[in-house]
Design a protein around this motif. Structure first.
Motif, PDB file in Angstrom:
ATOM      1  N   THR A 155     -23.699   7.606 -21.188  1.00 28.74           N
ATOM      2  CA  THR A 155     -23.244   8.679 -22.027  1.00 28.74           C
ATOM      3  C   THR A 155     -23.556   8.923 -24.221  1.00 28.74           C
ATOM      4  O   THR A 155     -24.359   7.798 -24.750  1.00 28.74           O
ATOM      5  CB  THR A 155     -21.498   8.552 -22.478  1.00 28.74           C
ATOM      6  OG1 THR A 155     -22.122   7.913 -23.755  1.00 28.74           O
ATOM      7  CG2 THR A 155     -20.449   8.704 -21.506  1.00 28.74           C
ATOM      8  N   LEU A 178     -21.090  23.900 -21.473  1.00 28.13           N
ATOM      9  CA  LEU A 178     -19.414  23.651 -22.290  1.00 28.13           C
ATOM     10  C   LEU A 178     -19.170  24.927 -23.787  1.00 28.13           C
ATOM     11  O   LEU A 178     -17.943  25.660 -23.715  1.00 28.13           O
ATOM     12  CB  LEU A 178     -18.932  22.954 -21.760  1.00 28.13           C
ATOM     13  CG  LEU A 178     -18.218  22.138 -21.939  1.00 28.13           C
ATOM     14  CD1 LEU A 178     -17.239  22.481 -20.864  1.00 28.13           C
ATOM     15  CD2 LEU A 178     -16.839  20.920 -21.828  1.00 28.13           C
ATOM     16  N   CYS A 179     -19.389  24.565 -24.424  1.00 27.59           N
ATOM     17  CA  CYS A 179     -19.287  25.095 -25.608  1.00 27.59           C
ATOM     18  C   CYS A 179     -19.693  26.479 -26.354  1.00 27.59           C
ATOM     19  O   CYS A 179     -19.251  26.809 -27.571  1.00 27.59           O
ATOM     20  CB  CYS A 179     -19.717  24.065 -26.574  1.00 27.59           C
ATOM     21  SG  CYS A 179     -19.569  22.294 -26.641  1.00 27.59           S
ATOM     22  N   GLY A 232     -19.164  16.652 -28.641  1.00 30.74           N
ATOM     23  CA  GLY A 232     -18.668  16.799 -27.291  1.00 30.74           C
ATOM     24  C   GLY A 232     -19.817  15.643 -26.688  1.00 30.74           C
ATOM     25  O   GLY A 232     -20.712  14.633 -27.707  1.00 30.74           O
ATOM     26  N   GLY A 246     -20.863  14.770 -16.242  1.00 37.99           N
ATOM     27  CA  GLY A 246     -19.915  15.253 -16.644  1.00 37.99           C
ATOM     28  C   GLY A 246     -19.867  15.641 -18.348  1.00 37.99           C
ATOM     29  O   GLY A 246     -20.730  15.490 -18.693  1.00 37.99           O
ATOM     30  N   ARG A 247     -19.055  16.245 -18.711  1.00 38.15           N
ATOM     31  CA  ARG A 247     -18.982  16.870 -20.251  1.00 38.15           C
ATOM     32  C   ARG A 247     -17.554  16.768 -20.677  1.00 38.15           C
ATOM     33  O   ARG A 247     -16.846  17.712 -20.136  1.00 38.15           O
ATOM     34  CB  ARG A 247     -19.795  17.894 -20.096  1.00 38.15           C
ATOM     35  CG  ARG A 247     -19.292  19.269 -19.951  1.00 38.15           C
ATOM     36  CD  ARG A 247     -19.727  19.695 -18.235  1.00 38.15           C
ATOM     37  NE  ARG A 247     -21.053  19.128 -17.785  1.00 38.15           N
ATOM     38  CZ  ARG A 247     -21.000  19.022 -16.715  1.00 38.15           C
ATOM     39  NH1 ARG A 247     -20.229  18.648 -15.581  1.00 38.15           N
ATOM     40  NH2 ARG A 247     -23.003  18.833 -15.852  1.00 38.15           N
ATOM     41  N   LYS A 248     -17.601  16.870 -22.298  1.00 37.44           N
ATOM     42  CA  LYS A 248     -15.999  17.455 -22.053  1.00 37.44           C
ATOM     43  C   LYS A 248     -16.305  16.968 -23.617  1.00 37.44           C
ATOM     44  O   LYS A 248     -16.941  17.075 -25.079  1.00 37.44           O
ATOM     45  CB  LYS A 248     -15.251  15.693 -22.553  1.00 37.44           C
ATOM     46  CG  LYS A 248     -15.926  14.588 -23.427  1.00 37.44           C
ATOM     47  CD  LYS A 248     -15.212  13.550 -22.883  1.00 37.44           C
ATOM     48  CE  LYS A 248     -14.835  12.064 -23.608  1.00 37.44           C
ATOM     49  NZ  LYS A 248     -14.258  11.287 -22.889  1.00 37.44           N
ATOM     50  N   SER A 249     -15.650  18.368 -24.869  1.00 41.33           N
ATOM     51  CA  SER A 249     -15.345  18.736 -26.541  1.00 41.33           C
ATOM     52  C   SER A 249     -14.690  18.960 -26.610  1.00 41.33           C
ATOM     53  O   SER A 249     -13.369  20.091 -26.189  1.00 41.33           O
ATOM     54  CB  SER A 249     -17.055  19.507 -26.429  1.00 41.33           C
ATOM     55  OG  SER A 249     -16.571  20.542 -27.344  1.00 41.33           O
ATOM     56  N   SER A 305     -14.571  23.197 -26.213  1.00 40.59           N
ATOM     57  CA  SER A 305     -14.727  23.607 -24.659  1.00 40.59           C
ATOM     58  C   SER A 305     -14.133  25.173 -24.960  1.00 40.59           C
ATOM     59  O   SER A 305     -13.639  24.838 -24.895  1.00 40.59           O
ATOM     60  CB  SER A 305     -14.035  22.576 -24.058  1.00 40.59           C
ATOM     61  OG  SER A 305     -14.168  22.992 -22.536  1.00 40.59           O
ATOM     62  N   TYR A 364     -14.079  26.133 -21.119  1.00 42.60           N
ATOM     63  CA  TYR A 364     -13.739  26.179 -20.176  1.00 42.60           C
ATOM     64  C   TYR A 364     -12.027  26.145 -19.797  1.00 42.60           C
ATOM     65  O   TYR A 364     -11.697  25.322 -20.419  1.00 42.60           O
ATOM     66  CB  TYR A 364     -14.366  25.168 -19.351  1.00 42.60           C
ATOM     67  CG  TYR A 364     -14.402  24.800 -17.686  1.00 42.60           C
ATOM     68  CD1 TYR A 364     -14.833  25.637 -16.934  1.00 42.60           C
ATOM     69  CD2 TYR A 364     -12.896  24.218 -17.627  1.00 42.60           C
ATOM     70  CE1 TYR A 364     -14.517  25.481 -15.797  1.00 42.60           C
ATOM     71  CE2 TYR A 364     -12.579  24.131 -16.123  1.00 42.60           C
ATOM     72  CZ  TYR A 364     -13.315  24.727 -15.227  1.00 42.60           C
ATOM     73  OH  TYR A 364     -13.219  24.961 -13.773  1.00 42.60           O
ATOM     74  N   GLU A 369      -9.509  25.466 -17.294  1.00 45.52           N
ATOM     75  CA  GLU A 369      -9.562  25.821 -15.260  1.00 45.52           C
ATOM     76  C   GLU A 369      -8.484  26.385 -15.434  1.00 45.52           C
ATOM     77  O   GLU A 369      -8.744  26.742 -13.599  1.00 45.52           O
ATOM     78  CB  GLU A 369      -8.816  23.939 -15.461  1.00 45.52           C
ATOM     79  CG  GLU A 369      -8.133  23.706 -14.173  1.00 45.52           C
ATOM     80  CD  GLU A 369      -8.297  21.967 -14.061  1.00 45.52           C
ATOM     81  OE1 GLU A 369      -8.023  21.617 -13.231  1.00 45.52           O
ATOM     82  OE2 GLU A 369      -7.901  20.937 -15.389  1.00 45.52           O
TER      83      GLU A 369
END
Length: 411
Positions: free
Chosen positions: A221, A292-293, A339, A354-357, A360, A362, A364
């Motif tokens: 990561t 994502l951002c 993120g 995978g990615r997260k922030s 974000s 995004y 769902e």
């Protein structure tokens, strides 16, 4: 032209710059001060200060610029997604303005009137060094021995070295022109001058050949803050240490080797092999997190500027006002690029998984293929009609205009 009494020379300790040091002293009858920048090239710096002084330097600066290199040059370029001609991550190009900057600072400190470099009259580096110097202090003169002297071949250089008692470095039977720093290593010349020839197996330095890479993937990561990588697998690193750690991981898995023919600024095509293991991982992860951002239109605008920004670096315009202005715009786009990206490293590939922030964009509940309560799919019908209005003026082949009054029949 006022007399040149002191010159600051970008000095690597190799054959060319060792001869240049002695040649400048003889030709200009002046003092030569050397600068050797530690940009992460490793063992090549061993004993270099003593060698410079022995060859005739008045002073020899050997300076660790690794953190400044990563923080103030590599990271801004990677925030911009800079990549030249779609493949080259600018490992040599981005190092030259830092060396030029430090040469100017030393020249001002030591009262020198000129800067000197060992770049040839065929390459890009002559432009980068000299434009970098001009951008920092336009009053300094520039000495480029390869454009001035009558030494025309390696044989001439060897004879000059022997006649002047200059220690000749051991090339260890590696005939390429090689440039290394913490971001990359490049190979040019020898068998690479024929673009059909495959690089020899001995040309690998940072990257394992794909055939020797581990058979099991490795999951890592990378954490980013405002577009800059700050941690690997949850452990924080300084900018330079982070690049070096990614080099270790990427090199192990054979990631980041590029063999390409590119367009030099001076007009000719050249073939080079580049190994940028850590930079390749960083570039892929950064681009993935931006998906994502970043707002769509902001991303597309920034992406349209990448070729121009990369060209500025490649051509030596790091200190130009247009690059500085563009950097300010790019850095504004990066304020929410914070993120974590998870990647699989395997057989020459860095694959985002995978990615997260916290920033974000995004949703769902909007993107789902399942039942939702936030999106009326029927609204798309009007959207499509509006964006398609300009297409209704022609037949499907585009060869004839539809007559007035017939458009209603297309609804």
């Amino acid at each position: 032209m006022s007399k040149i009494e002191k010159v600051v020379l970008a000095y690597s300790g190799g054959l060319d710059t060792s001869i240049i040091l002695k040649w400048i002293k003889q030709e200009y009858n002046c003092e030569v001060i050397t600068l050797t920048a530690d940009l992460g090239q490793g063992e090549e710096l061993d004993g270099i200060e003593e060698k410079a002084l022995k060859t005739g330097a008045t002073k020899a600066f050997v300076e660790d610029l690794r953190e400044e290199f990563a923080r103030d040059f590599i990271f801004p370029a990677f925030r911009a997604g800079a990549i030249y001609e779609g493949r080259y991550l600018l490992g040599t190009s981005i190092a030259r303005p830092l060396i030029a900057k430090r040469m100017v600072e030393i020249a001002e400190m030591e009262g020198a009137q000129a800067l000197a470099h060992g770049a040839t009259g065929k390459g890009n580096d002559q432009v980068r060094f000299e434009l970098g110097g001009m951008g920092m202090n336009p009053r300094l003169k520039h000495i480029a021995p390869w454009r001035e002297w009558d030494l025309k071949s390696r044989t001439d250089l060897m004879k000059f070295a022997e006649a002047n008692d200059i220690e000749i470095p051991n090339t260890r039977k590696k005939p390429w022109s090689m440039d290394a720093n913490m971001l990359h290593v490049s190979f040019e010349g020898a068998e690479l001058e024929d673009p059909w020839n495959a690089p020899s197996p001995e040309s690998y330095r940072y990257c394992r050949p794909i055939e020797e890479a581990p058979d099991e993937p490795e999951i890592i990561t990378i954490d980013f803050e405002k577009g800059d990588p700050v941690a690997i697998n949850g452990t924080k690193y300084s900018p330079a240490a982070l690049v070096e750690k990614l080099n270790e991981l990427g090199g192990k898995h054979g990631i980041g080797r590029v063999d390409m023919v590119e367009n030099r600024f001076v007009g000719m095509k050249s073939r080079g092999v580049y190994e940028t293991p850590g930079g390749t991982i960083m570039h892929i992860a950064h681009r993935d997190l931006e998906g994502l951002c970043m707002d769509r239109e902001v991303m597309h605008l920034r992406d349209s500027l990448i070729p121009k920004y990369a060209e500025m670096i490649y051509n030596g315009f790091w200190f130009a006002p247009e690059r500085i202005a563009l950097q300010a715009m790019i850095d504004e786009t990066q304020k929410t690029v914070t993120g974590t990206v998870r990647l699989k490293l395997y057989k020459g590939n860095a694959i985002p998984e995978g990615r997260k922030s916290p920033y974000s964009l995004y949703r769902e509940d909007l993107a789902t293929f399942e039942e939702d309560e936030v999106y009326n799919q029927k609204d798309a019908e009007g959207f499509i009609k509006l964006v398609g209005l300009r297409l209704k003026g022609k037949t499907s082949s585009g060869s004839e205009w539809i007559k007035e009054g017939d458009v209603e029949d297309l609804d």
